[in-house]
Design an enzyme around this catalytic site. Structure first.
Site, PDB file in Angstrom:
ATOM      1  N   ASP A   1       0.997  -0.405  -0.042  1.00 41.55           N
ATOM      2  CA  ASP A   1      -0.326  -0.212   0.131  1.00 41.55           C
ATOM      3  C   ASP A   1       1.351   1.102  -0.328  1.00 41.55           C
ATOM      4  O   ASP A   1       1.796   1.924   1.246  1.00 41.55           O
ATOM      5  CB  ASP A   1      -0.921   0.315   1.303  1.00 41.55           C
TER       6      ASP A   1
ATOM      7  N   GLU B   1      -2.787  11.327   0.350  1.00 40.68           N
ATOM      8  CA  GLU B   1      -3.863   9.703   0.231  1.00 40.68           C
ATOM      9  C   GLU B   1      -3.974   9.488   1.853  1.00 40.68           C
ATOM     10  O   GLU B   1      -5.519   9.019   2.337  1.00 40.68           O
ATOM     11  CB  GLU B   1      -3.675   8.504  -0.245  1.00 40.68           C
ATOM     12  N   GLU B   2      -3.261   8.838   2.981  1.00 35.01           N
ATOM     13  CA  GLU B   2      -3.665   8.433   3.849  1.00 35.01           C
ATOM     14  C   GLU B   2      -4.192   9.001   5.145  1.00 35.01           C
ATOM     15  O   GLU B   2      -4.747   8.935   5.725  1.00 35.01           O
ATOM     16  CB  GLU B   2      -2.084   7.818   4.446  1.00 35.01           C
TER      17      GLU B   2
END
EC number: 3.4.17.-
Length: 440
Positions: free
Chosen positions: A165, A197-198
């Protein structure tokens, strides 16, 4: 990938009707593979396998660079330099106006750069491959593992933060694009690798707001998102609503609690009710379910309150994440607010703060044959990419990638060589399908 939600699902399976995302169970015990491998194979022999493969070498080098959200600069520079050395024109898009240390990477083949300002040009990028280069903490170094009884190089396990990821997707997308361009130099491809994104998606949101990179009408007729999907095409993922429940009271000595007002006592009924909203029928004030995504789930992930056991607590709060199986985030807000008001009798000491943006379930395309089809529970950058309408119809959106979400944020994050290599083939299949559509 944002947390919540099967290992390798056969990409040769034909498309089937999607099944609800919850529950999903891991298909392999990765922790035991990492923990129990022995050293009968030398590290040199494992390194030789990686060194012999440009794909595996790139993936290793990218994973070896720490890029926890907020500190993506070095990883971004590495990806940008690699793409520039492989005949891409690279644009580093700053994500904030205060600094250029954090940037997205937008790249198109050098031969097509002249058409970037021509949104209607047949040579401008029309197929976008995108993923993210940031990871969750902590950084875990890259490592290779092999079962002592297995001599198949494809089963070598690649471990470390971001292997799954989503640096596995980044690597596979880049090499799929290189393969396509080697055979079809005029293929109108664009690559977008974002930061953040996280932690809320500020990178993708910045790209969406760029009138130069994301013009109106949209130049893209296909977007291929990269996240760990176990090599399945994802028919959609649940929506998201985040909020905080807070309460205030009045401090006092715990021996004389009637002299104070306990914020924890005030907040507990509200949290108990909120925790059950996914299990309560809609007609009774609960959150909706759907055949596609299953039931809406609620997670009270953090709680804080009080200063000591002998003090009546004056403050309490809890952070809540809701994964929406149906409806809109605005509708879900109203359900939550009504539930808290009803169970507390309108107690103004208890409030709900919707400080985070939300979104409803995200339906995605699965019309390319040859993939298994699934749904997932986790969130992605899909809702953060806001493309403008196209006069010829909607933009197709696909979600696909190597690895499993079940290890994505854990200390056992890993995937196999076979999964990474198969992802390249899968991305090429999706790209070719998009090229065939645009040519027809």
């Amino acid at each position: 990938m944002k947390p919540l939600t099967s290992l390798l699902l056969s990409a040769a399976l034909s498309a089937a009707a999607p099944h609800p995302a919850s529950p999903q169970a891991p298909l392999a015990d990765i922790p035991s593979i990492v923990g129990e491998t022995r050293t009968e194979f030398s590290q040199n022999s494992l390194d030789d396998v990686v060194n012999a493969s440009p794909l595996l070498s790139f993936h290793r080098d990218l994973v070896s660079i720490e890029s926890i959200s907020g500190n993506e600069g070095a990883a971004g520079a590495f990806v940008a330099d690699f793409l520039a050395s492989h005949n891409f024109t690279v644009i580093k898009q700053p994500v904030t106006t205060e600094s250029d240390a954090r940037f997205n990477i937008f790249a198109i083949p050098e031969s097509q750069y002249h058409s970037l300002d021509e949104s209607h040009s047949s040579h401008s990028p029309q197929i976008l491959l995108t993923s993210h280069i940031d990871t969750v903490p902590p950084f875990i170094p890259y490592s290779l593992h092999r079962d002592a009884n297995d001599t198949d190089d494809r089963n070598i396990l690649i471990a470390g933060r971001g292997t799954v990821d989503a640096k596995g997707s980044v690597a596979a997308q880049i090499f799929a694009a290189l393969d396509i361009l080697a055979a079809q130099p005029s293929a109108p491809l664009g690559l977008l690798f974002v930061v953040g994104e996280e932690t809320g998606g500020d990178g993708m949101k910045a790209f969406s707001q760029s009138t130069h990179l994301n013009p109106s009408p949209s130049r893209f007729h296909t977007v291929i998102f990269g996240e760990p999907t176990e090599l399945a095409l994802v028919a959609g993922h649940k929506g998201m609503l985040g909020f905080e429940v807070a309460a205030h009271g009045h401090a006092a000595h715990s021996g004389y609690p009637w002299l104070g007002e306990s914020a924890i006592s005030a907040i507990l009924p509200a949290l108990a009710r909120v925790d059950q909203l996914g299990d309560i029928p809609v007609e009774e004030g609960g959150l909706p379910a759907s055949d596609k995504y299953g039931r809406t789930t609620v997670n009270i992930g953090r709680m804080e309150g009080g200063v000591a056991t002998n003090v009546v607590p004056s403050k309490a709060r809890a952070g809540v994440a809701v994964r929406l199986a149906a409806g809109t985030h605005d509708e879900a807000r109203e359900v939550v607010l009504k539930a808290v008001r009803d169970v507390t009798g309108g107690d103004d000491r208890v409030v709900v703060n919707f400080s985070l943006e939300g979104y409803g379930p995200q339906d995605l395309d699965t019309d390319v044959p040859g993939f298994n089809i699934t749904t997932v529970n986790y969130g992605t950058d899909v809702p953060n990419l806001q493309l403008h309408p196209r006069p010829d119809g909607k933009v197709r959106r696909y979600l696909y990638g190597p690895g499993t979400i079940h290890v994505a944020h854990g200390d056992n994050e890993a995937l196999t060589v076979a999964q990474l290599e198969e992802a390249v083939r899968g991305y090429k299949k999706l790209i070719q399908a998009a090229l065939d559509r645009s040519a027809s």
